[in-house]
Each structure stands twice: as C-alpha cells, then as structure tokens.
Design a protein around this motif. Sequence first.
Motif, PDB file in Angstrom:
ATOM      1  N   SER A   2       0.836  -1.191   0.000  1.00 44.89           N
ATOM      2  CA  SER A   2       0.000   0.000   0.000  1.00 44.89           C
ATOM      3  C   SER A   2       0.874   1.244   0.000  1.00 44.89           C
ATOM      4  CB  SER A   2      -0.886   0.015   1.247  1.00 44.89           C
ATOM      5  OG  SER A   2      -1.762  -1.075   1.229  1.00 44.89           O
ATOM      6  N   THR A   3       0.398   2.265  -0.680  1.00 46.47           N
ATOM      7  CA  THR A   3       1.098   3.539  -0.759  1.00 46.47           C
ATOM      8  C   THR A   3       0.325   4.549   0.085  1.00 46.47           C
ATOM      9  OG1 THR A   3       1.845   3.003  -2.975  1.00 46.47           O
ATOM     10  CG2 THR A   3       1.902   5.306  -2.354  1.00 46.47           C
ATOM     11  N   TYR A   4       1.041   5.275   0.952  1.00 45.56           N
ATOM     12  CA  TYR A   4       0.411   6.197   1.889  1.00 45.56           C
ATOM     13  C   TYR A   4       0.784   7.642   1.613  1.00 45.56           C
ATOM     14  CZ  TYR A   4      -0.802   2.292   4.939  1.00 45.56           C
ATOM     15  OH  TYR A   4      -1.329   1.143   5.450  1.00 45.56           O
ATOM     16  N   ILE A   5      -0.207   8.514   1.825  1.00 44.57           N
ATOM     17  CA  ILE A   5       0.004   9.955   1.840  1.00 44.57           C
ATOM     18  C   ILE A   5      -0.525  10.423   3.193  1.00 44.57           C
ATOM     19  CG2 ILE A   5      -0.669  12.164   0.826  1.00 44.57           C
ATOM     20  CD1 ILE A   5      -0.930  10.608  -1.868  1.00 44.57           C
ATOM     21  N   LEU A   6       0.287  11.168   3.922  1.00 45.57           N
ATOM     22  CA  LEU A   6      -0.088  11.661   5.243  1.00 45.57           C
ATOM     23  C   LEU A   6      -0.417  13.146   5.142  1.00 45.57           C
ATOM     24  CD1 LEU A   6      -0.319  11.299   8.338  1.00 45.57           C
ATOM     25  CD2 LEU A   6       2.158  11.688   8.471  1.00 45.57           C
ATOM     26  N   VAL A   7      -1.621  13.514   5.585  1.00 43.49           N
ATOM     27  CA  VAL A   7      -2.068  14.903   5.567  1.00 43.49           C
ATOM     28  C   VAL A   7      -2.149  15.384   7.013  1.00 43.49           C
ATOM     29  CG1 VAL A   7      -3.907  16.499   4.891  1.00 43.49           C
ATOM     30  CG2 VAL A   7      -3.414  14.490   3.468  1.00 43.49           C
ATOM     31  N   VAL A   8      -1.489  16.511   7.298  1.00 45.27           N
ATOM     32  CA  VAL A   8      -1.418  17.043   8.656  1.00 45.27           C
ATOM     33  C   VAL A   8      -2.079  18.414   8.695  1.00 45.27           C
ATOM     34  CG1 VAL A   8       0.117  17.558  10.594  1.00 45.27           C
ATOM     35  CG2 VAL A   8       0.842  15.923   8.820  1.00 45.27           C
ATOM     36  N   ASP A   9      -3.163  18.529   9.449  1.00 42.90           N
ATOM     37  CA  ASP A   9      -3.858  19.815   9.578  1.00 42.90           C
ATOM     38  C   ASP A   9      -4.767  19.753  10.789  1.00 42.90           C
ATOM     39  OD1 ASP A   9      -5.554  22.196   9.135  1.00 42.90           O
ATOM     40  OD2 ASP A   9      -4.677  22.179   7.132  1.00 42.90           O
ATOM     41  N   SER A  38      -2.355  17.014  14.436  1.00 43.41           N
ATOM     42  CA  SER A  38      -1.306  17.812  15.072  1.00 43.41           C
ATOM     43  C   SER A  38       0.056  17.328  14.589  1.00 43.41           C
ATOM     44  CB  SER A  38      -1.380  17.678  16.594  1.00 43.41           C
ATOM     45  OG  SER A  38      -1.013  16.361  16.980  1.00 43.41           O
ATOM     46  N   ALA A  39       1.063  18.164  14.789  1.00 49.36           N
ATOM     47  CA  ALA A  39       2.420  17.789  14.393  1.00 49.36           C
ATOM     48  C   ALA A  39       2.942  16.590  15.191  1.00 49.36           C
ATOM     49  CB  ALA A  39       3.345  18.998  14.525  1.00 49.36           C
ATOM     50  N   PRO A  40       2.752  16.536  16.521  1.00 46.55           N
ATOM     51  CA  PRO A  40       3.216  15.352  17.251  1.00 46.55           C
ATOM     52  C   PRO A  40       2.536  14.059  16.770  1.00 46.55           C
ATOM     53  CG  PRO A  40       2.838  17.156  18.790  1.00 46.55           C
ATOM     54  CD  PRO A  40       2.304  17.596  17.453  1.00 46.55           C
ATOM     55  N   GLU A  41       1.256  14.127  16.487  1.00 44.74           N
ATOM     56  CA  GLU A  41       0.547  12.954  15.951  1.00 44.74           C
ATOM     57  C   GLU A  41       1.119  12.566  14.587  1.00 44.74           C
ATOM     58  OE1 GLU A  41      -3.926  11.562  14.545  1.00 44.74           O
ATOM     59  OE2 GLU A  41      -3.716  13.470  15.597  1.00 44.74           O
ATOM     60  N   ALA A  42       1.433  13.555  13.773  1.00 47.06           N
ATOM     61  CA  ALA A  42       2.007  13.288  12.446  1.00 47.06           C
ATOM     62  C   ALA A  42       3.365  12.606  12.564  1.00 47.06           C
ATOM     63  CB  ALA A  42       2.136  14.593  11.658  1.00 47.06           C
ATOM     64  N   LEU A  43       4.181  13.043  13.504  1.00 43.75           N
ATOM     65  CA  LEU A  43       5.494  12.416  13.698  1.00 43.75           C
ATOM     66  C   LEU A  43       5.342  10.946  14.059  1.00 43.75           C
ATOM     67  CD1 LEU A  43       7.354  15.281  15.585  1.00 43.75           C
ATOM     68  CD2 LEU A  43       7.898  14.403  13.316  1.00 43.75           C
ATOM     69  N   GLU A  44       4.384  10.650  14.934  1.00 43.37           N
ATOM     70  CA  GLU A  44       4.131   9.254  15.307  1.00 43.37           C
ATOM     71  C   GLU A  44       3.668   8.440  14.098  1.00 43.37           C
ATOM     72  OE1 GLU A  44       4.837   7.679  18.199  1.00 43.37           O
ATOM     73  OE2 GLU A  44       5.796   9.599  18.670  1.00 43.37           O
ATOM     74  N   MET A  63      -0.348  25.599  13.070  1.00 46.95           N
ATOM     75  CA  MET A  63      -1.103  24.689  13.932  1.00 46.95           C
ATOM     76  C   MET A  63      -0.755  25.027  15.370  1.00 46.95           C
ATOM     77  SD  MET A  63      -0.773  21.012  11.992  1.00 46.95           S
ATOM     78  CE  MET A  63       1.013  21.042  11.802  1.00 46.95           C
ATOM     79  N   PRO A  64      -1.689  24.813  16.297  1.00 44.11           N
ATOM     80  CA  PRO A  64      -1.382  25.078  17.703  1.00 44.11           C
ATOM     81  C   PRO A  64      -0.329  24.101  18.224  1.00 44.11           C
ATOM     82  CG  PRO A  64      -3.557  24.081  17.475  1.00 44.11           C
ATOM     83  CD  PRO A  64      -3.044  24.338  16.092  1.00 44.11           C
ATOM     84  N   GLY A  65       0.403  24.528  19.224  1.00 50.23           N
ATOM     85  CA  GLY A  65       1.467  23.683  19.761  1.00 50.23           C
ATOM     86  C   GLY A  65       2.666  23.749  18.841  1.00 50.23           C
ATOM     87  N   MET A  66       3.010  22.626  18.234  1.00 48.32           N
ATOM     88  CA  MET A  66       4.125  22.566  17.293  1.00 48.32           C
ATOM     89  C   MET A  66       3.632  22.936  15.899  1.00 48.32           C
ATOM     90  SD  MET A  66       6.477  19.266  16.181  1.00 48.32           S
ATOM     91  CE  MET A  66       6.731  18.731  17.851  1.00 48.32           C
ATOM     92  N   SER A  67       4.258  23.927  15.281  1.00 50.92           N
ATOM     93  CA  SER A  67       3.862  24.335  13.929  1.00 50.92           C
ATOM     94  C   SER A  67       4.410  23.340  12.905  1.00 50.92           C
ATOM     95  CB  SER A  67       4.405  25.731  13.610  1.00 50.92           C
ATOM     96  OG  SER A  67       5.799  25.671  13.352  1.00 50.92           O
ATOM     97  N   GLY A  68       3.916  23.433  11.698  1.00 49.66           N
ATOM     98  CA  GLY A  68       4.419  22.590  10.631  1.00 49.66           C
ATOM     99  C   GLY A  68       5.892  22.843  10.349  1.00 49.66           C
ATOM    100  N   LEU A  69       6.330  24.096  10.477  1.00 51.60           N
ATOM    101  CA  LEU A  69       7.747  24.410  10.248  1.00 51.60           C
ATOM    102  C   LEU A  69       8.617  23.849  11.371  1.00 51.60           C
ATOM    103  CD1 LEU A  69       7.578  28.056   8.838  1.00 51.60           C
ATOM    104  CD2 LEU A  69       7.994  25.922   7.582  1.00 51.60           C
ATOM    105  N   GLU A  70       8.093  23.781  12.592  1.00 50.74           N
ATOM    106  CA  GLU A  70       8.837  23.164  13.693  1.00 50.74           C
ATOM    107  C   GLU A  70       8.892  21.642  13.516  1.00 50.74           C
ATOM    108  OE1 GLU A  70       7.932  26.181  17.399  1.00 50.74           O
ATOM    109  OE2 GLU A  70       6.320  24.870  16.712  1.00 50.74           O
TER     110      GLU A  70
END
Length: 129
Positions: A2-9, A38-44, A63-70
């Motif tokens: 399977s090929t995955y694309i992760l969307v963070v917002d 969230s960014a932390p969820e995306a990292l996981e 995004m609140p907390g950790m931004s996408g650039l962080e």
Amino acid sequence: MSTYILVVDDEPDIESLFRQQFRRDVRSGRFIMEFAASAPEALERAKAISDPSLILILSDINMPGMSGLEMLPKVKAARPNVPVIMITAYGDEATRKKAMALGAAGLLTKPIDFGCLRQEIDQRLARAA
C-alpha cells in the motif's frame, strides 16, 4: 504494498475536503490517505508507516502547539526520503524560503489547487512504482 500519503492539519474540515477530492483514488486502492490533527501525531504516524510505502507528507504550517515548520526538520530526520509539502494561507516569499531551507519539497497556498496537487501526487506515485 500500500502507498500512503499523510495529511497534517488541525482543521477538521480538511480531512473531509481531501477525502472528497481523492475519493476515487482511495476507493480504487491507488493510495491510502492518513490524517493527523497535530504535528506530534504526524510524527508518530510517519514513524509507524513502514518504508517505502509513505511517499508524501502534506502539512499545514500554522497549527497550535508545534507548527508545521517546527515539525519539518523532525520528520525529515525520521523519514529523510519522504518529501514534505507545506500548506499555508500565507504564501509570502519569507515563508517559502524558510520552508525550503528546512527541507520542504514545496509550498502550496490555500485555497489548495487540487489539480496541481494531483499532478504532484501522480509524479510521486510514478516514482514509487
């Protein structure tokens, strides 16, 4: 495989918008879209999806907390071969330069041009095949 694309917002309506735009692709099994609020969820999630099936990360900047650039250097450290395209409502040159300096593969401005995004996804799918 399977090929995955992760969307963070952090905006809940983004998931339904992406699901609507790429409904046929997902139904046909062309790729799987994962979503993180969230960014932390995306990292996981980025760490959990096995190589090489994660082919693209699309992330909002503000995004609140950790931004996408962080998040960007952290996700690039964990998944250096996965391109990350940043999405922002503020597509000024300073934001573009900062995103590129941190390792972004591109920058899309809201409202998202889904035709342009589809071309980018098609190119990534061709490379992954």
